[in-house]
Design a protein around this motif. Structure first.
Motif, short mmCIF file in Angstrom:
data_model
loop_
_atom_site.label_atom_id
_atom_site.label_comp_id
_atom_site.label_asym_id
_atom_site.label_seq_id
_atom_site.Cartn_x
_atom_site.Cartn_y
_atom_site.Cartn_z
N ILE A 184 59.22 17.80 20.04
CA ILE A 184 58.86 18.02 21.45
C ILE A 184 57.43 18.57 21.59
CG2 ILE A 184 59.44 19.30 23.55
CD1 ILE A 184 62.38 19.02 22.75
N PRO A 185 57.04 19.61 20.85
CA PRO A 185 55.64 20.06 20.98
C PRO A 185 54.64 19.05 20.45
CG PRO A 185 56.76 21.28 19.25
CD PRO A 185 57.82 20.51 19.98
N THR A 186 55.06 18.21 19.49
CA THR A 186 54.17 17.16 18.99
C THR A 186 53.88 16.15 20.10
OG1 THR A 186 54.96 17.40 16.71
CG2 THR A 186 53.91 15.32 17.28
N LEU A 187 54.92 15.77 20.85
CA LEU A 187 54.74 14.82 21.95
C LEU A 187 53.75 15.37 22.97
CD1 LEU A 187 58.41 13.60 22.61
CD2 LEU A 187 56.62 12.47 21.28
N VAL A 188 53.90 16.65 23.31
CA VAL A 188 53.00 17.27 24.29
C VAL A 188 51.57 17.32 23.75
CG1 VAL A 188 52.46 19.40 25.53
CG2 VAL A 188 54.81 18.58 25.42
N ALA A 189 51.42 17.75 22.50
CA ALA A 189 50.09 17.89 21.91
C ALA A 189 49.38 16.55 21.75
CB ALA A 189 50.19 18.59 20.56
N ALA A 190 50.16 15.47 21.64
CA ALA A 190 49.56 14.15 21.45
C ALA A 190 48.99 13.58 22.74
CB ALA A 190 50.60 13.19 20.88
N LEU A 191 49.42 14.09 23.89
CA LEU A 191 48.89 13.60 25.17
C LEU A 191 47.45 14.07 25.36
CD1 LEU A 191 51.98 14.31 27.45
CD2 LEU A 191 51.19 12.06 26.66
N PRO A 192 46.58 13.21 25.86
CA PRO A 192 45.19 13.63 26.05
C PRO A 192 45.08 14.71 27.12
CG PRO A 192 45.58 11.46 27.02
CD PRO A 192 46.81 11.81 26.25
N PRO A 193 44.37 15.80 26.84
CA PRO A 193 44.24 16.88 27.83
C PRO A 193 43.34 16.48 28.99
CG PRO A 193 42.93 17.37 25.88
CD PRO A 193 43.70 16.13 25.57
N VAL A 194 43.72 16.92 30.19
CA VAL A 194 42.89 16.71 31.37
C VAL A 194 41.88 17.84 31.47
CG1 VAL A 194 42.89 16.51 33.89
CG2 VAL A 194 44.77 15.53 32.55
N ARG A 195 42.33 19.01 31.10
CA ARG A 195 41.48 20.21 31.19
C ARG A 195 41.01 20.59 29.80
NH1 ARG A 195 42.64 25.92 31.70
NH2 ARG A 195 40.94 26.96 32.80
N ARG A 196 39.74 20.53 29.56
CA ARG A 196 39.17 20.83 28.26
C ARG A 196 39.12 22.35 28.02
NH1 ARG A 196 39.57 16.17 25.47
NH2 ARG A 196 39.05 14.44 26.87
N GLY A 197 39.06 22.71 26.77
CA GLY A 197 38.94 24.11 26.41
C GLY A 197 40.24 24.87 26.44
N HIS A 198 41.35 24.18 26.70
CA HIS A 198 42.65 24.85 26.75
C HIS A 198 43.19 25.02 25.34
CE1 HIS A 198 46.62 25.94 28.33
NE2 HIS A 198 47.12 25.16 27.40
N ARG A 199 43.74 26.18 25.04
CA ARG A 199 44.31 26.44 23.72
C ARG A 199 45.80 26.10 23.73
NH1 ARG A 199 42.53 32.27 21.63
NH2 ARG A 199 43.45 31.38 19.73
N ASP A 200 46.22 25.35 22.73
CA ASP A 200 47.63 24.95 22.64
C ASP A 200 48.47 26.06 22.05
OD1 ASP A 200 47.70 22.48 23.84
OD2 ASP A 200 47.17 21.40 22.04
N GLU A 201 48.84 27.00 22.90
CA GLU A 201 49.68 28.10 22.46
C GLU A 201 50.50 28.59 23.63
OE1 GLU A 201 46.28 31.60 22.99
OE2 GLU A 201 46.65 30.74 21.00
N GLY A 202 51.49 29.43 23.33
CA GLY A 202 52.36 29.95 24.38
C GLY A 202 53.49 28.99 24.69
N PRO A 203 54.24 29.25 25.78
CA PRO A 203 55.36 28.38 26.16
C PRO A 203 54.92 26.93 26.36
CG PRO A 203 55.40 30.42 27.41
CD PRO A 203 54.09 30.40 26.68
#
Length: 418
Positions: A184-203
């Protein structure tokens, strides 16, 4: 050879684990899964090297499995599958017997997923993915055309992640749970971010936000997103969930089972419905009045998206829960008013309540998200439910989801075509 033959004063016949597995048509690991669920009892004989099982109890479970595999007909002649995951009853729904809307109000998406999978709550749990799996999934997704939709991206990410997991064919419960917490977190992380500079951590909701909106996340918005994920985790045997169970019945690994669900989810009558409601809301906001927009939809022969649900004669409880939160969301007022206008306008012809697709649309429009955002939220959320159903199906007899076709074509023998 049978483990023990009946003897005077001890009439019950006992089977070994291997014999029990053969009788049920399952793996030995699944036999112990039946024990943990209370569907079988085991006993270790004095001096024995393994557990034994009552032959009558095993045969009763086998008969029950055979009845389930043939499907019992409901009033509509539809396939019925025994499940312990979700109950929908009288405009409410429950996860393992607990009111789903109350769970979503008090617990995070990850905590609700754990409840579905294990029947236990793990406060504060978050799902994280190894960098290697994320890198493989991202490379695959980045190679897709720019116009690729979110469900296609997620499906490609799932397949790519599978290729990086040599243990994907281990269908034991612990292995599948480990896969779920990574997938599940892999699927989310694989999507291209809209907002740059965001850190992939937390809920997970925090990480997903950066893939949906270019706006900075505020706490009320994150609460709506996390609640939406929790509400959408599962919804009994929806079309995509049935596809997952069919794949799991054939012993497809979890990545493949999830990919099956994503393929079905993409239909406009399922996961993509919120996108249609999103575009309808934008039209109403643009026109300033729902009446002409509804008239155009009906003139084109289209049903009005975001209204009614075949399983809820009254109000969709998921929509009710989300609308209550959306009233507290800064900037949601215009979209909420447009949604109320849509419901009131259509009520002149057919009194239908707003469903979760319209509530999702209010959220995505208010948050500056694209029309596909609701589909992304739906797909990520439902992945946890699909894993729960796959786990349940792995514990059943293989290939039980194999209905017989009712042939209505020309009767043979027919001549060979020229």
């Amino acid at each position: 050879m049978r483990d023990q033959e009946p003897a005077p004063g001890h009439p019950e016949r006992r089977l070994t684990t291997k014999e029990t597995a053969e009788s049920l048509g399952v793996k030995p690991d699944t036999v112990y899964a039946y024990v943990s669920r209370g569907q079988l009892s085991s006993r270790r004989e004095p001096g024995g090297r393994g557990s034994t099982f009552d032959a009558k109890e095993v045969e009763a479970l086998a008969r029950r499995n055979r009845r389930e595999s043939s499907g019992s007909s409901g009033s509509g002649g539809e396939l019925s599958v025994r499940t312990r995951i979700t109950l929908i009853d009288k405009d409410r729904y429950y996860f393992r017997g607990v009111d789903a809307t109350e769970l979503a109000a008090r617990h995070s998406y990850e905590e609700i997923a754990e409840w579905l999978w294990t029947g236990e709550l793990r406060p504060g749990i978050t799902f994280t993915a190894p960098k290697a799996a994320v890198a493989v999934a991202r490379r695959a997704v980045d190679a897709l055309p720019e116009h690729t939709g979110p469900t296609d991206r997620l499906r490609v990410a799932a397949i790519a992640a599978a290729t990086a997991d040599p243990l994907r064919f281990d269908l034991s419960e612990d292995a599948v749970l480990g896969t779920a917490r990574i997938l599940i977190p892999t699927l989310v992380a694989a999507l291209p971010p809209v907002r740059r500079g965001h850190r992939d951590e937390g809920p997970l909701a925090h990480r997903l936000w950066a893939r949906l909106s270019g706006r900075p996340a505020d706490e009320p918005s994150l609460r709506v997103l996390d609640t939406a994920l929790g509400l959408l985790v599962d919804h009994d045997l929806a079309a995509s969930t049935l596809a997952v169970r069919v794949a799991a019945s054939a012993r497809a690994h979890p990545y493949a089972a999830v990919s099956s669900g994503l393929g079905v989810l993409e239909g406009p009558l399922h996961g993509a419905a919120s996108g249609l409601a999103h575009r309808l809301l934008l039209d109403v906001l643009d026109q300033g009045d729902a009446a002409p927009v509804i008239a155009d939809e009906l003139r084109a022969g289209r049903r009005i998206p975001g209204l009614g649900h075949r399983l809820y004669p009254g109000e969709d409880p998921r929509a009710r829960a989300l609308f209550a939160l959306l009233k507290e969301l800064p900037g949601a007022g215009p979209a909420l008013a447009a949604a109320r206008d849509i419901v009131a306008t259509t009520a002149r012809h057919t009194p239908l309540h707003a469903n979760v697709d319209l509530a999702l649309a209010v959220f995505t429009v208010s948050s500056g998200m694209p029309s596909t955002a609701g589909e992304t939220i739906f797909a990520v959320a439902r992945t946890a439910g699909w894993i729960a159903h796959a786990l349940e199906e792995y514990g059943e007899r293989p290939l039980r989801m194999r209905p017989s076709g009712h042939y209505v074509g020309p009767r043979p023998p027919q001549p060979l075509p020229e």
